[in-house]
Design a protein around this motif. Structure first.
Motif, PDB file in Angstrom:
ATOM      1  N   TRP A   1      38.435  43.938  41.409  1.00  0.00           N
ATOM      2  CA  TRP A   1      37.520  43.516  42.470  1.00  0.00           C
ATOM      3  C   TRP A   1      36.238  44.338  42.422  1.00  0.00           C
ATOM      4  O   TRP A   1      35.153  43.824  42.638  1.00  0.00           O
TER       5      TRP A   1
ATOM      6  N   SER B   1      41.677  32.665  42.999  1.00  0.00           N
ATOM      7  CA  SER B   1      41.117  33.975  42.654  1.00  0.00           C
ATOM      8  C   SER B   1      42.102  35.092  42.978  1.00  0.00           C
ATOM      9  O   SER B   1      42.284  36.020  42.179  1.00  0.00           O
TER      10      SER B   1
ATOM     11  N   LYS C   1      44.838  35.196  40.376  1.00  0.00           N
ATOM     12  CA  LYS C   1      44.380  35.768  39.109  1.00  0.00           C
ATOM     13  C   LYS C   1      44.215  37.281  39.191  1.00  0.00           C
ATOM     14  O   LYS C   1      44.391  37.991  38.204  1.00  0.00           O
TER      15      LYS C   1
ATOM     16  N   LEU D   1      34.051  36.320  45.492  1.00  0.00           N
ATOM     17  CA  LEU D   1      35.056  35.561  44.741  1.00  0.00           C
ATOM     18  C   LEU D   1      34.521  34.184  44.356  1.00  0.00           C
ATOM     19  O   LEU D   1      34.732  33.713  43.237  1.00  0.00           O
ATOM     20  N   TRP D   2      33.819  33.528  45.267  1.00  0.00           N
ATOM     21  CA  TRP D   2      33.225  32.215  44.955  1.00  0.00           C
ATOM     22  C   TRP D   2      32.177  32.336  43.852  1.00  0.00           C
ATOM     23  O   TRP D   2      32.125  31.511  42.946  1.00  0.00           O
TER      24      TRP D   2
ATOM     25  N   THR E   1      33.843  32.889  40.536  1.00  0.00           N
ATOM     26  CA  THR E   1      34.478  31.633  40.102  1.00  0.00           C
ATOM     27  C   THR E   1      33.427  30.667  39.557  1.00  0.00           C
ATOM     28  O   THR E   1      33.613  30.072  38.491  1.00  0.00           O
TER      29      THR E   1
ATOM     30  N   LEU F   1      36.153  34.429  36.682  1.00  0.00           N
ATOM     31  CA  LEU F   1      37.488  34.526  37.269  1.00  0.00           C
ATOM     32  C   LEU F   1      38.300  33.313  36.842  1.00  0.00           C
ATOM     33  O   LEU F   1      37.744  32.210  36.738  1.00  0.00           O
TER      34      LEU F   1
END
Length: 199
Positions: free
Chosen positions: A20, A165, A168, A190-191, A194, A199
């Motif tokens: 992260w 996410s 993963k 996260l978006w 992606t 990701l």
């Protein structure tokens, strides 16, 4: 607020999850962009149109809706009427989504202060106000809380991209709470990762 959130997430992720931390470092500071929409009806109508569609498909359909408003010289509230059903269907909106939009329009007409109520509501009350409308569930409420209300600590657990996410990254559900009170910003990271296929 976004710099404060970024600094917090950088510090916390370095302590808790190196993957992260790498994502947040690569993304840099992110902001909650509300997109200039100052009316909850418009936001929820657009959210309804985009449910279960790719961003590209959603943007394409919404562009047609906006174009239809301009061509007919109508507001979105005026357009979301049964008499324009055929026109809206031609934009690519399903019957169920139109049913949700028409019912939503009726409620906003009956409750002129509803947009302001949603904007100023707590997360729990935003959820109640949004999900009490036919066709709008927890995902719609969470999107509204983040992108219309600008709330900084929302974790949309029904969002497919977020859940994928987390899988993963092998993240335990309890770990998510460590990022309060800035979980909305974590979702933005996260978006973004992606969308950029990291990701």
């Amino acid at each position: 607020m976004s710099k404060k959130a970024h600094d917090f997430l950088m510090t916390k992720s370095k302590e808790e999850n190196e993957d992260w931390h790498t994502i947040i470092s690569l993304n840099g500071q992110v902001d909650i962009a509300k997109g200039g929409i100052d009316n909850a009806f418009e936001f929820l109508f657009q959210t309804c149109v985009g449910q279960q569609l790719s961003s590209k498909a959603s943007e394409s359909i919404w562009g047609r809706v906006v174009g239809l408003c301009q061509n007919l010289d109508l507001t979105l509230l005026e357009l979301a009427d049964q008499k324009y059903c055929t026109d809206l269907r031609s934009c690519g909106i399903s019957n169920n989504k139109l049913k949700a939009a028409f019912k939503l329009r009726d409620r906003f007409i009956d409750q002129p202060s509803l947009s302001a109520q949603i904007f100023g509501a707590s997360y729990e009350n935003v959820t109640d106000l949004v999900t009490s409308n036919w066709g709008f569930g927890a995902w719609s409420a969470d999107m509204c809380a983040i992108f219309f209300c600008g709330q900084k600590d929302v974790m949309p657990t029904t969002d497919v991209a977020i859940n994928n996410s987390l899988l993963k990254l092998h993240v335990d559900t309890k770990e998510i709470y460590l990022y309060a009170p800035y979980r909305s910003y974590l979702c933005l990271h996260l978006w973004k990762a992606t969308d950029e296929r990291r990701l």
